[in-house]
Design an enzyme around this catalytic site. Structure first.
Site, PDB file in Angstrom:
ATOM      1  N   ASP A 182       0.827  -1.198   0.000  1.00 47.11           N
ATOM      2  CA  ASP A 182       0.000   0.000   0.000  1.00 47.11           C
ATOM      3  C   ASP A 182       0.865   1.254   0.000  1.00 47.11           C
ATOM      4  O   ASP A 182       1.967   1.244  -0.557  1.00 47.11           O
ATOM      5  CB  ASP A 182      -0.945  -0.034   1.212  1.00 47.11           C
ATOM      6  CG  ASP A 182      -2.288   0.592   0.912  1.00 47.11           C
ATOM      7  OD1 ASP A 182      -2.334   1.822   0.792  1.00 47.11           O
ATOM      8  OD2 ASP A 182      -3.287  -0.132   0.791  1.00 47.11           O
ATOM      9  N   HIS A 223      -4.129   5.046   4.153  1.00 51.97           N
ATOM     10  CA  HIS A 223      -4.763   3.820   3.651  1.00 51.97           C
ATOM     11  C   HIS A 223      -4.099   2.553   4.197  1.00 51.97           C
ATOM     12  O   HIS A 223      -4.752   1.667   4.758  1.00 51.97           O
ATOM     13  CB  HIS A 223      -4.693   3.854   2.128  1.00 51.97           C
ATOM     14  CG  HIS A 223      -5.651   2.975   1.420  1.00 51.97           C
ATOM     15  ND1 HIS A 223      -5.258   1.833   0.748  1.00 51.97           N
ATOM     16  CD2 HIS A 223      -6.980   3.073   1.243  1.00 51.97           C
ATOM     17  CE1 HIS A 223      -6.326   1.279   0.185  1.00 51.97           C
ATOM     18  NE2 HIS A 223      -7.374   2.007   0.468  1.00 51.97           N
ATOM     19  N   SER A 398     -11.475  -1.875   0.045  1.00 48.73           N
ATOM     20  CA  SER A 398     -10.183  -1.708   0.718  1.00 48.73           C
ATOM     21  C   SER A 398     -10.228  -2.271   2.125  1.00 48.73           C
ATOM     22  O   SER A 398      -9.259  -2.847   2.604  1.00 48.73           O
ATOM     23  CB  SER A 398      -9.833  -0.222   0.834  1.00 48.73           C
ATOM     24  OG  SER A 398      -9.195   0.244  -0.307  1.00 48.73           O
TER      25      SER A 398
END
Length: 644
Positions: A182, A223, A398
């Site tokens: 990520d 994220h 996600s």
């Protein structure tokens, strides 16, 4: 046996080349749109060591970033004086490299977009000192309805991952490492630092061992940290919530934070430390705009194939993929990562059992977990955040993929001998329909030829950690897998009618009496080449000999392509899992949309992947109503019928 392994790998590589050719074709036809980076893939005429590679790179004004996938012939060079992205090839630098007598080839890396899946929020949640008796004392556990759904915020009680049943068996993820591929992981976060695996981590965006996120005012790079907390946030430390596998380790692979992705960054990320990393979790992919057809390039496919064949000391790495956030206007079978046989594609549901509005549907999705709650934005996924904070608003597919990675970490602790394929079989056999449903009543639950329930949105259902751990403990590794090219149709003039469907048939014996015989299906691919005046209006259905109908391509209203079409694109379905592949397979091709379109299908190759020997036959059945019992009986009945 050695010859069989080599044959299998050869077939895999053929598929890989076909896929990579298609990805490049679909997305790089028009040179004016190409982006060239300052990275080069170098292939030497013989094996060389790192020191010599450094010397050659320096001689030509480059720096050597290291070997590609552990090779001694392929290296990653970068020229810092070149801009990271430009619209013309660097011919002069290319010629300089090719002039070196040791260099066989030099390929300047194309840049392409990769998008994080899920919606970021700027809400900064404060830690609240609230506890639930007999539950983890972490203050956000009460908000983690996907771990324990008591009906909070309008959710449906017991609609969760059933992790408490796994924890009650003493399984918490010990000795398992999940890599979060990520934008970085805040490994100094107080809820992550004790479970951080530094040896398995790396920053491929900055080329150093410290994958710390680059902080920005808009929190864009939160994220990866949020995904990491879902897997391995520590239990009973009074901070944030708790991870699905709270005693497992998490590694950070920072690879998303640069203007353009390259094949080498992806390949090196997915091939990083394959014996230290058990599970790779990816919550990103090609743009979810409903018109992109894209997937892994050549080096990345090689990394994934190498991972499943050689990683985890030969047991195979597990690659978990978020299925996509393009909603009903997109189809995740057009995403070559989520639709790959080598990955486990995970979709999401919300806390009352509906699909989320951003969920993509496709026949390659294997199972589902959870993302945000119904209408309240604060019933998202509660997890770790930047600056040592916590959030309750992580969402999108996600958020779903790392939950699945956590469940798989529990399964691997319960049985460290599980192969990558065993984990997929366990998904099919232990996922539950529970209360999952399509809010728009487009996709219903169906039963395949051996009695397995599936849904075009949710795959085989929501993951059940307790059931997966229990079955893992008594699991017997499935038989060897074979790849059968079951038949093909090639033509230049098979017209797709404007007002009705075209049906093509392939009758197959599934490579019977050969070294690649398949009697029990795992994955099926329809490798298709077609053109249409409007690609987004094309519908494709694949019907198995046992009558299972898979929609392998749905209508995509945003896809106006009338030029590229699909070239050897491997549409994949998991819906025929466990079936006997022998007989007639049907492909239905049609146009759907407000205006009449026309097109041609030029090639259909049917690829069947599975086992010759019966899986599960040595597994004990404790519940006659379980999926395992149903499939075993179907397989045994089929054998009895064949004898008679």
């Amino acid at each position: 046996m050695f010859m069989m392994i080599m044959l299998t790998i050869l077939i895999i590589m053929i598929i890989t080349v076909e896929q990579s050719l298609q990805f490049n074709h679909n997305n790089h036809n028009h040179h004016q749109n190409e982006v060239f980076t300052n990275s080069f893939q170098i292939r030497f005429r013989r094996n060389i060591d790192q020191q010599l590679a450094h010397q050659i790179a320096k001689k030509h004004g480059f720096i050597n970033l290291g070997p590609i996938l552990g090779s001694q012939r392929e290296y990653h060079f970068q020229h810092r004086a070149l801009p990271h992205a430009r619209n013309k090839r660097s011919i002069g630098h290319y010629r300089k490299l090719r002039s070196d007598h040791l260099i066989e080839s030099a390929q300047q890396q194309l840049g392409f977009r990769r998008i994080k899946r899920g919606y970021k929020s700027l809400v900064l949640d404060e830690i609240e000192n609230l506890q639930l008796q007999n539950d983890p004392n972490d203050p956000f556990f009460q908000y983690q309805w996907y771990l324990k759904n008591t009906g909070q915020n309008g959710g449906k009680p017991r609609l969760d991952l059933n992790v408490e049943a796994a924890w009650a068996q003493g399984i918490t993820g010990k000795n398992v490492t999940t890599a979060i591929m990520d934008d970085g992981v805040d490994y100094m976060h107080p809820d992550l630092k004790d479970n951080y695996n530094a040896k398995a981590s790396y920053d491929f965006s900055s080329n150093d061992p410290y994958p710390y996120p680059r902080y920005t005012d808009d929190w864009f790079n939160s994220h990866g940290t949020r995904c990491a907390g879902e897997v391995a946030a520590k239990r009973d430390n009074g901070i944030c919530g708790v991870g699905v596998a709270y005693d497992s380790k998490v590694a950070g692979i920072r690879m998303l934070d640069q203007p353009y992705m390259t094949d080498l960054i992806e390949a090196n990320s997915m091939g990083h430390e394959p014996d230290l990393i058990d599970i790779y979790s990816a919550s990103w992919g090609p743009t979810d705009d409903g018109k992109t057809v894209d997937g892994p390039r050549n080096a990345t496919m090689r990394a994934i194939v190498r991972g499943v064949n050689e990683g985890r000391r030969g047991l195979g790495n597990i690659y978990v993929w978020a299925s996509g956030d393009g909603g009903e206007d997109d189809d995740c079978n057009c995403d070559g990562y989520a639709a790959s046989m080598w990955t486990i594609s995970i979709n999401s549901a919300i806390n009352d059992g509906q699909n989320a509005h951003y969920d993509e549907s496709c026949s390659s999705t294997l199972a589902s977990t959870f993302s945000n709650g119904a209408k309240d934005p604060h019933t998202g996924v509660a997890t770790t955040d930047l600056y040592g904070r916590c959030t309750k608003t992580h969402s999108g597919t996600s958020a779903a993929a790392p939950e699945a990675a956590g469940v798989f970490a529990l399964a691997l602790e319960a049985n460290p001998s599980l192969t990558w394929r065993d984990v997929q079989h366990l998904c099919v056999l232990t996922s539950k329909r529970n209360s999952l449903y399509d809010s728009k009543k487009r996709f219903f639950w169906n039963m395949n030829g051996v009695g397995l329930e599936f849904n075009h949105l949710f795959g085989y259902g929501v993951l059940d950690a307790g059931a997966m751990v229990a079955l893992s403990k008594q699991w017997k590794t499935v038989p060897p897998r074979y790849h059968c090219e079951a038949g093909s149709i090639v033509s230049d003039n098979l017209s797709i009618p404007t007002n009705r469907s075209l049906t093509l048939n392939i009758e197959t014996n599934a490579c019977a009496n050969t070294e690649t015989e398949v009697n029990y299906i795992e994955h099926v691919q329809a490798v298709i080449t077609l053109n249409s005046t409007r690609r987004g209006d094309v519908l494709l259905y694949l019907i198995s000999p046992m009558g299972t109908k898979s929609m392998i391509l749905s209508r995509r209203p945003n896809d106006d392509d009338g030029h590229d079409g699909f070239v050897k694109w491997p549409f994949m379905t998991t819906h025929t899992w466990g079936e006997n592949p022998r007989g007639v397979w049907r492909l239905e091709v049609a146009h759907s949309g407000p205006e009449q379109q026309h097109g041609f299908i030029k090639e259909w190759i049917l690829m069947i992947h599975g086992t010759k020997e019966q899986p599960y036959k040595d597994l004990p059945v404790e519940d006659d109503n379980s999926k395992l019992a149903i499939v075993k009986k179907a397989h045994e009945d089929a054998i009895d019928n064949k004898k008679n």
